[in-house]
Write an enzyme that holds these catalytic residues in place. Sequence first.
Site, PDB file in Angstrom:
ATOM      1  N   GLY A 258      46.500 -48.501  25.608  1.00  0.00           N
ATOM      2  CA  GLY A 258      45.446 -47.524  26.126  1.00  0.00           C
ATOM      3  C   GLY A 258      45.776 -46.118  26.206  1.00  0.00           C
ATOM      4  O   GLY A 258      44.877 -45.336  25.704  1.00  0.00           O
ATOM      5  N   ASP A 259      47.181 -45.751  26.587  1.00  0.00           N
ATOM      6  CA  ASP A 259      47.623 -44.423  26.562  1.00  0.00           C
ATOM      7  C   ASP A 259      47.560 -44.021  25.203  1.00  0.00           C
ATOM      8  O   ASP A 259      47.118 -42.768  24.879  1.00  0.00           O
ATOM      9  CB  ASP A 259      49.040 -44.237  27.099  1.00  0.00           C
ATOM     10  CG  ASP A 259      49.052 -44.698  28.745  1.00  0.00           C
ATOM     11  OD1 ASP A 259      48.256 -44.250  29.612  1.00  0.00           O
ATOM     12  OD2 ASP A 259      49.697 -45.985  29.117  1.00  0.00           O
ATOM     13  N   SER A 260      47.984 -44.645  24.243  1.00  0.00           N
ATOM     14  CA  SER A 260      48.049 -44.264  22.981  1.00  0.00           C
ATOM     15  C   SER A 260      46.547 -43.864  22.368  1.00  0.00           C
ATOM     16  O   SER A 260      46.401 -42.991  21.735  1.00  0.00           O
ATOM     17  CB  SER A 260      48.804 -45.214  21.893  1.00  0.00           C
ATOM     18  OG  SER A 260      48.020 -46.511  21.802  1.00  0.00           O
TER      19      SER A 260
END
Length: 459
Positions: A258-260
């Site tokens: 999700g961060d990426s």
Amino acid sequence: MSAGPLVVVGDALLDVDLVGTASRLTPDAPVPVVEDLETRERPGGAALAAVVAAQATGREVVLVAPLADDEGAARLRALLDGRVRLVAVPATGGTAVKQRVRVGDHSVVRLDSGSATVTLGALPAEAREAVRDAAAVLVADYGRGTTSDPAVRAALAEAGGPVVWDPHPRGADPVPSVRLVTPNGAEAARVASAVGVAADGDGLAAVGARAEALIRHWGVGAVAVTLGARGALLSYGEGAPMVVPAVPVTGGDPCGAGDSFAAAAALALAEGAVTGEAVAAAVAFAGRFVAAGGASAWDAPAVREPDVAAGDGIAALLDRVRTAGGTVVATGGCFDLLHAGHVATLRAARGLGDCLVVCINSDDSVRRLKGPSRPLVTAADRARVLEALEFVDAVVVFDEDTPAEVLDRLRPDVWAKGGDYAGADLPEAAVLRQWGGQAVVLPYLDGHSTTALVERSRV
């Protein structure tokens, strides 16, 4: 496109993996005994998003995050040093630390401690200026209180560039000026249910209804619901949503996906992409991130557009085929405009073995071979079209004038070319003989060539 930095605002964590082996259970409970532990530390939360973004771009990345004055913060600062510019906001409560005990690729338990919170009534001037001058802002909310702080919210409402908000179940609602919010499927369902939208199931109709409800509830420009291996659904609140499928990934660590995704979307917006383009780029980037090892490989080389366009990597594909005693087939060309002749040759080539790798000339290579007006289609798009064919297993882009070097790396059992080479001594044949490979010519579908198509289009 702005020349300013990408600014990441949110909760910075310290992630620790304790990786070991387990071959027995404890005698007093049915739990594994994990031995030979190795400690691996990495940035987490907003800090991970900032590092991932910094690896993927030449643009400056600034992290604005609360940091306590403790050992965990010191370790986190050391991990960030030289990678991103840190603008720390004074905090209390201790640095948030997440520890995963892992056996191989599987987590056994996670231990959380610490909870840094903002303590000032106003952001430092350096933080406000960074947000104001940003080409784009990514809000990485991990439910630790940063996004609830009035000073932080006021600064975000006046951000100089588009804002991407990656929400958290315990976090604050996005500020109304946000360009794009990126909840996962579970987060979208939870918020939609809280505002009275009961959409049953996980089908696209239900996900789309939830996304529309979130746009109305938050007053934001768009919502992209991330769906893991299914890709993402982008809604602007009306009309048909855009669905971006993901390329299947085998293995990899989904931690940090999700961060990426959010980082890649923010970077694309900083470069001037429209929202739909940013979401498509983010889905592709997140897939590559997971395939490369996810958060566990945070300090590996940058996850950029690969030379090999294959679902789980060219090396893994060739290993599987060879381990099973199969035959690796390769073919090559410019494939500038995919036509019936290409399709016939590719289908025939795939029939010679158990996988087909297509080697295509890079854009510079095509220009040297065909002239300055070619290629008509970029290498990235040519690769995507070829990958979509069911009888193509992988695509490799090479920059040389001949595929000799890439063949030496791949070492296929068979090199196949179209029948317009019949009777000719293929230049690749000598390379194939080095490892016992065979160059062959396939029947040619007469009357089909890219050059002929281009010439006819000019008449």
